[in-house]
Design a protein around this motif. Structure first.
Motif, PDB file in Angstrom:
ATOM      1  N   ASP A 199      -3.292   1.157  -3.831  1.00  0.00           N
ATOM      2  CA  ASP A 199      -3.425  -0.069  -3.044  1.00  0.00           C
ATOM      3  C   ASP A 199      -2.448  -1.133  -3.564  1.00  0.00           C
ATOM      4  O   ASP A 199      -1.977  -1.056  -4.700  1.00  0.00           O
ATOM      5  CB  ASP A 199      -4.865  -0.586  -3.095  1.00  0.00           C
ATOM      6  N   LYS A 230      -2.258  -2.692   4.211  1.00  0.00           N
ATOM      7  CA  LYS A 230      -2.426  -1.598   5.182  1.00  0.00           C
ATOM      8  C   LYS A 230      -1.223  -1.579   6.115  1.00  0.00           C
ATOM      9  O   LYS A 230      -0.503  -2.580   6.239  1.00  0.00           O
ATOM     10  CB  LYS A 230      -3.724  -1.756   5.955  1.00  0.00           C
ATOM     11  N   HIS A 276       0.847  -1.202   0.000  1.00  0.00           N
ATOM     12  CA  HIS A 276       0.000   0.000   0.000  1.00  0.00           C
ATOM     13  C   HIS A 276       0.884   1.254   0.000  1.00  0.00           C
ATOM     14  O   HIS A 276       2.001   1.220   0.521  1.00  0.00           O
ATOM     15  CB  HIS A 276      -0.873   0.001   1.264  1.00  0.00           C
ATOM     16  N   GLY A 299      -3.404   1.077  11.896  1.00  0.00           N
ATOM     17  CA  GLY A 299      -4.300   1.901  11.074  1.00  0.00           C
ATOM     18  C   GLY A 299      -4.638   1.259   9.743  1.00  0.00           C
ATOM     19  O   GLY A 299      -4.397   0.074   9.527  1.00  0.00           O
ATOM     20  N   GLU A 300      -5.189   2.073   8.863  1.00  0.00           N
ATOM     21  CA  GLU A 300      -5.728   1.576   7.596  1.00  0.00           C
ATOM     22  C   GLU A 300      -5.032   2.222   6.401  1.00  0.00           C
ATOM     23  O   GLU A 300      -4.305   3.199   6.549  1.00  0.00           O
ATOM     24  CB  GLU A 300      -7.237   1.887   7.537  1.00  0.00           C
ATOM     25  N   PHE A 301      -5.276   1.689   5.208  1.00  0.00           N
ATOM     26  CA  PHE A 301      -4.746   2.239   3.959  1.00  0.00           C
ATOM     27  C   PHE A 301      -5.200   3.695   3.821  1.00  0.00           C
ATOM     28  O   PHE A 301      -6.371   4.014   4.030  1.00  0.00           O
ATOM     29  CB  PHE A 301      -5.256   1.379   2.796  1.00  0.00           C
ATOM     30  N   SER A 302      -4.257   4.546   3.428  1.00  0.00           N
ATOM     31  CA  SER A 302      -4.535   5.987   3.378  1.00  0.00           C
ATOM     32  C   SER A 302      -5.468   6.393   2.237  1.00  0.00           C
ATOM     33  O   SER A 302      -6.005   7.491   2.235  1.00  0.00           O
ATOM     34  CB  SER A 302      -3.215   6.733   3.194  1.00  0.00           C
ATOM     35  N   ASP A 327       3.791   4.333   7.332  1.00  0.00           N
ATOM     36  CA  ASP A 327       3.924   3.243   8.299  1.00  0.00           C
ATOM     37  C   ASP A 327       5.160   3.459   9.179  1.00  0.00           C
ATOM     38  O   ASP A 327       6.186   2.782   9.018  1.00  0.00           O
ATOM     39  CB  ASP A 327       3.981   1.874   7.609  1.00  0.00           C
TER      40      ASP A 327
END
Ligand code: RIB
Ligand code: CA
Length: 328
Positions: A44, A75, A40, A79-82, A183
């Motif tokens: 993605d 990811k 990511h 947290g999550e994918f930006s 990250d």
């Protein structure tokens, strides 16, 4: 590092400058690209694999001549994918050219077959002591690999990371460069591991730019790969012109890291020092804290430090990159 052929595992979030780095590796007579893992970042991880496979196909690296491509982390560790860097790299990550590239003739490997961590671990055995890792996206895959196989560090010749900002402003945040920002925990795990890391931060990459004259040269080249790069760079230069530099020239972040890994750009100031990544939730989250205090009195490597921070290099890389892409 010259003359011998260096086996390279590339870990990338295939955006526009990643495509330039891929082209550099494919064209270089001293690099052997033995595998690609995607992550990511600019887009993605699955989209990055699709871009990579199409670009490899464009360069003639499909069928019997294929390079394995494996999808990695979707990811960050926390947290999550930006959502990706659409403003910088376009909706498809490569400046809108994906649909015009030949379709990949194979699907990427995934966790159902061999994910990017398994690929890296396998290659580290096949090329034990020789494998170079070039990481030009967020470092999530590397962090997972260090957990899945802690002995990995002993089989890797070197890890070159495009990321960080030692003494200059960030880009994704005031103090944080994008690959580290996406990250920080993975970046900290990467710089803390006992393998030799070379960090290629914004301090250096912002000094190597490609302007409209070079972009046109690529767009009009005989090589289909160079032409695709010239086309996608239009989007990248638009962003740099309007948001970053105020002129039509863009930083060669990822390909410069490839050149440094291969020893093709002379290092003028690149001490090994202690580096830590800020993983707090404050305003400097994602910043790379490089301990350069010793450099005032005694410039050079700090005993026991494992991270070489490239602060200054010789100029002129854009010419080498352009020639390599034209040769593809
Ligand atoms: O900050 C530059 C980095 O962020 C490059 O790797 C570029 O591709 C983007 O992901
Ligand atoms: Ca990248």
């Amino acid at each position: 590092m010259t003359e011998t052929l260096h086996p390279v595992y590339l870990d990338c979030d295939t955006g526009i400058d990643d495509a330039l780095a891929l082209g550099h590796l494919l064209a270089s007579p001293i690099a052997e690209l033995v595998g690609v893992g995607t992550v990511h970042g600019n887009i993605d991880a699955a989209g990055a694999a699709e871009n990579t496979l199409r670009l490899l196909n464009l360069a003639g690296r499909s069928g019997d001549n294929a390079v394995p491509v494996a999808v990695g982390a979707g990811k960050p560790l926390v947290g999550e994918f930006s959502g990706g860097a659409v403003a910088v790299h376009g909706d498809d990550g490569i400046g809108g050219v994906r649909a015009s590239l030949p379709e990949a003739d194979a699907a990427p490997d995934t966790e159902d077959t061999e994910d990017s961590v398994d690929l890296l671990v396998r290659l580290s055995h096949e090329y034990a002591g020789e494998l170079q890792i070039l990481a030009i996206g967020p470092l999530t895959n590397l962090a997972h690999a260090l957990v899945r196989d802690p002995t990995l560090v002993d089989r890797i010749a070197g890890v070159t990371v495009m990321g960080g900002a030692a003494l200059v402003p960030g880009n994704a945040r005031p103090a944080a460069e994008a690959n580290i920002w996406h990250d920080p925990e993975a970046a900290q795990a990467t710089v803390a591991a006992s393998w030799p890391v070379t960090l290629v931060p914004l301090d250096t990459t912002m000094e190597h730019t490609l302007d409209e004259t070079y972009r046109r040269r690529l767009a009009e080249a005989a090589s289909p790969y160079a032409r695709a790069c010239g086309e996608m760079l239009d989007v990248y230069l638009n962003f740099y012109e309007t948001v970053v530099l105020g002129r039509r020239a863009a930083a060669l972040h990822d390909p410069l890291a490839a050149a440094i890994m291969l020893g093709e750009v002379a290092l003028l100031d690149a001490p090994r020092v202690h580096v830590e990544v800020d993983c707090t939730d404050g305003p400097s989250r994602g910043s790379t804290v490089c301990d350069l205090r010793s450099q005032r009195k005694a410039p050079g490597d700090v005993p026991g430090a494992t991270v070489r921070v490239v602060l200054e290099t010789a100029p002129g890389y854009v010419d080498l990159l352009t020639e390599l892409l034209e040769s593809l």
